[in-house]
Design a protein around this motif. Structure first.
Motif, PDB file in Angstrom:
ATOM      1  N   ARG A   1       0.706  -1.364   0.020  1.00  0.00           N
ATOM      2  CA  ARG A   1       0.013   0.068  -0.035  1.00  0.00           C
ATOM      3  C   ARG A   1       0.808   1.058  -0.025  1.00  0.00           C
ATOM      4  NH1 ARG A   1      -5.117   1.275  -1.623  1.00  0.00           N
ATOM      5  NH2 ARG A   1      -6.119   2.691  -0.361  1.00  0.00           N
ATOM      6  N   TYR A   2       1.817   1.327   0.798  1.00  0.00           N
ATOM      7  CA  TYR A   2       2.838   2.479   1.227  1.00  0.00           C
ATOM      8  C   TYR A   2       3.742   2.726  -0.137  1.00  0.00           C
ATOM      9  CZ  TYR A   2       5.932   5.851   3.004  1.00  0.00           C
ATOM     10  OH  TYR A   2       6.702   6.871   3.300  1.00  0.00           O
ATOM     11  N   TYR A   3       4.381   1.698  -0.529  1.00  0.00           N
ATOM     12  CA  TYR A   3       5.369   1.854  -1.424  1.00  0.00           C
ATOM     13  C   TYR A   3       5.027   1.567  -2.838  1.00  0.00           C
ATOM     14  CZ  TYR A   3      10.049   1.172  -3.770  1.00  0.00           C
ATOM     15  OH  TYR A   3      11.133   1.641  -4.506  1.00  0.00           O
ATOM     16  N   ALA A   4       4.208   0.573  -2.986  1.00  0.00           N
ATOM     17  CA  ALA A   4       3.703   0.198  -4.315  1.00  0.00           C
ATOM     18  C   ALA A   4       2.456   0.973  -4.761  1.00  0.00           C
ATOM     19  CB  ALA A   4       3.722  -1.317  -4.663  1.00  0.00           C
ATOM     20  N   ARG A   5       1.685   1.623  -3.712  1.00  0.00           N
ATOM     21  CA  ARG A   5       0.481   2.043  -3.765  1.00  0.00           C
ATOM     22  C   ARG A   5      -0.830   1.313  -4.593  1.00  0.00           C
ATOM     23  NH1 ARG A   5       2.004   8.015  -6.242  1.00  0.00           N
ATOM     24  NH2 ARG A   5       3.706   6.725  -7.377  1.00  0.00           N
ATOM     25  N   ALA A   6      -0.470   0.032  -3.982  1.00  0.00           N
ATOM     26  CA  ALA A   6      -1.575  -1.160  -4.541  1.00  0.00           C
ATOM     27  C   ALA A   6      -2.897  -0.560  -4.095  1.00  0.00           C
ATOM     28  CB  ALA A   6      -1.156  -2.316  -4.167  1.00  0.00           C
ATOM     29  N   SER A   7      -4.142  -1.148  -4.826  1.00  0.00           N
ATOM     30  CA  SER A   7      -5.357  -1.012  -4.726  1.00  0.00           C
ATOM     31  C   SER A   7      -5.718  -2.272  -3.529  1.00  0.00           C
ATOM     32  CB  SER A   7      -6.195  -1.210  -5.819  1.00  0.00           C
ATOM     33  OG  SER A   7      -6.053  -2.402  -6.287  1.00  0.00           O
ATOM     34  N   TRP A   8      -6.995  -2.026  -3.040  1.00  0.00           N
ATOM     35  CA  TRP A   8      -7.258  -3.261  -1.856  1.00  0.00           C
ATOM     36  C   TRP A   8      -7.317  -4.746  -2.787  1.00  0.00           C
ATOM     37  CZ3 TRP A   8     -11.474  -6.409  -2.258  1.00  0.00           C
ATOM     38  CH2 TRP A   8     -12.689  -5.869  -3.138  1.00  0.00           C
ATOM     39  N   VAL A   9      -7.733  -4.561  -3.995  1.00  0.00           N
ATOM     40  CA  VAL A   9      -7.963  -5.701  -4.741  1.00  0.00           C
ATOM     41  C   VAL A   9      -6.456  -6.363  -4.960  1.00  0.00           C
ATOM     42  CG1 VAL A   9      -8.705  -6.764  -7.020  1.00  0.00           C
ATOM     43  CG2 VAL A   9     -10.067  -4.943  -5.952  1.00  0.00           C
ATOM     44  N   ALA A  10      -5.488  -5.623  -5.376  1.00  0.00           N
ATOM     45  CA  ALA A  10      -4.207  -6.081  -5.856  1.00  0.00           C
ATOM     46  C   ALA A  10      -3.693  -6.444  -4.381  1.00  0.00           C
ATOM     47  CB  ALA A  10      -3.323  -4.861  -6.407  1.00  0.00           C
ATOM     48  N   CYS A  11      -3.873  -5.756  -3.168  1.00  0.00           N
ATOM     49  CA  CYS A  11      -3.065  -6.286  -2.059  1.00  0.00           C
ATOM     50  C   CYS A  11      -3.810  -7.593  -1.735  1.00  0.00           C
ATOM     51  CB  CYS A  11      -3.469  -5.200  -0.906  1.00  0.00           C
ATOM     52  SG  CYS A  11      -2.960  -5.543   0.676  1.00  0.00           S
ATOM     53  N   LEU A  12      -5.116  -7.786  -2.044  1.00  0.00           N
ATOM     54  CA  LEU A  12      -6.001  -9.014  -1.396  1.00  0.00           C
ATOM     55  C   LEU A  12      -5.218 -10.170  -2.336  1.00  0.00           C
ATOM     56  CD1 LEU A  12      -8.344 -10.420  -0.021  1.00  0.00           C
ATOM     57  CD2 LEU A  12      -9.706  -9.941  -2.125  1.00  0.00           C
TER      58      LEU A  12
END
Length: 372
Positions: free
Chosen positions: A135-146
């Motif tokens: 989230r912090y470094y790659a600024r991933a969305s919640w879908v990508a993080c999931l």
């Protein structure tokens, strides 16, 4: 937490910290190249985050995989099945093992000493830093993080249940669907935690706002990486030309690669292109004379003395060979001292740059044209 369980966690963590310096060294060049390519320079805060993530991933992998069986020919586990497919089965395990009396709140602290409960907590916490980094470094969305958190957990589980993909005769850990659920939950908690902490951390998208790449010096580390990449390209070519008996193979290859190519490619070789630097002359456009003097001194003259040593070694007398070797040692000593002085005194120019009137500069990213 009992002593044996604590030791089970501390053992892999200690190994992760012991082997981290080796991994950090191996990853240094790839990390630097990625930073040079993407941002044009190396930012220390980004570098710190990357190495922190590397240390975390090493700890996570070691915690999941260690300790390993004593032999590749390990015995099968004494279980009915190595796959546990029932979701939330951990609740039943906790209820079976717990000494908590649910009507007596003062007994709730017993959970902190019970294996089944602590195992769930561990599985959640294991992937929290992963979600935070995404989230912090790659600024991933919640879908990508999931998806990434689930994928990481699946990788852990499959690696264990396959005995590290067949390296061991039998699995030495269970595949547990609850681990998948708790790891993925931990990744999503990390995402939420990163959002909550973002106001207290530097904005990554603003780190480069005040950076003027045209004023930044090209570090000697960056030069060394470019030099190494170019050497990895040119040395096999010289070797092949030598094997097929091309006369003056070294000088032929060096002139084409280090003089003709940079002149045609706006001051870049493959190595310089990879680290986003180029040779620039006194004028707007790089002149052939500038490239000849610069790279001629460096690769034709200095490198040529070393290349000719092989010829002397084959055809020369022992006295001539010893004199030539001594001459090269003296030359290298002078070059080493010169580079060392340039490292100490940053305003001092390297000889081949001073004589040619050239310098290395960072290549700016070309702005993308936007439609009106």
């Amino acid at each position: 937490m009992n002593e044996s369980m604590l030791e089970a966690y501390l053992f892999p963590i200690s190994y992760a910290f012991l082997t981290f310096p080796i991994a950090a060294l191996l990853c240094a060049v790839p990390f630097l190249i990625v930073q040079y390519r993407k941002y044009g320079y190396f930012n220390k805060f980004r570098g710190f985050l990357l190495y922190l993530f590397l240390l975390y991933m090493m700890n996570a992998v070691y915690l999941v995989l260690l300790p390993l069986p004593a032999s590749r020919h390990n015995a099968p586990m004494d279980v009915a099945s190595v796959m546990q497919w029932m979701p939330l089965n951990f609740i039943q395990d906790i209820l079976k093992e717990t000494k908590v009396v649910w009507g007596v709140p003062s007994t709730y602290t017993h959970l902190l000493k019970e294996r089944a409960f602590l195992q769930v907590v561990f599985n959640v916490l294991l992937v929290v830093p992963f979600g935070m980094f995404l989230r912090y470094y790659a600024r991933a969305s919640w879908v990508a993080c999931l998806a990434a958190s689930f994928g990481l957990s699946l990788f852990f589980e499959v690696t264990q249940v396959t005995g590290i993909y067949g390296f061991y005769d039998h699995p030495y850990r269970l595949f547990d669907v609850d681990d998948l659920l708790m790891n993925t939950l931990g990744g999503m908690m990390g995402l939420v935690l990163a959002d909550w902490m973002k106001n207290h951390l530097p904005r990554l998208d603003r780190l480069d706002e005040k950076v003027d790449l045209s004023q930044k010096r090209v570090s000697y580390t960056r030069r060394a990486i470019a030099f190494g990449i170019d050497a990895a390209v040119i040395l096999p070519i010289i070797g092949v030309l030598t094997v097929i008996n091309v006369r003056g193979a070294y000088f032929f290859a060096v002139i084409l690669y280090y003089i003709v190519l940079p002149y045609m490619m706006q001051g870049q070789t493959l190595g310089k292109w990879v680290v986003r630097v180029q040779i620039r002359g006194a004028g707007e456009h790089l002149k052939l004379k500038e490239v000849i003097v610069r790279n001629g001194l460096l690769y034709v003259v200095w490198g040529g003395f070393h290349a000719l040593f092989i010829t002397v070694n084959v055809t020369g007398s022992n006295v001539l060979l010893a004199m030539y070797a001594l001459g090269i040692l003296l030359l290298d000593a002078v070059v080493f001292l010169h580079v060392l002085l340039c490292l100490i005194h940053r305003d001092r120019k390297l000889l081949h740059e001073a004589k040619s009137g050239t310098r290395l500069a960072i290549v700016e990213n070309k702005p993308v044209d936007k439609a009106d």
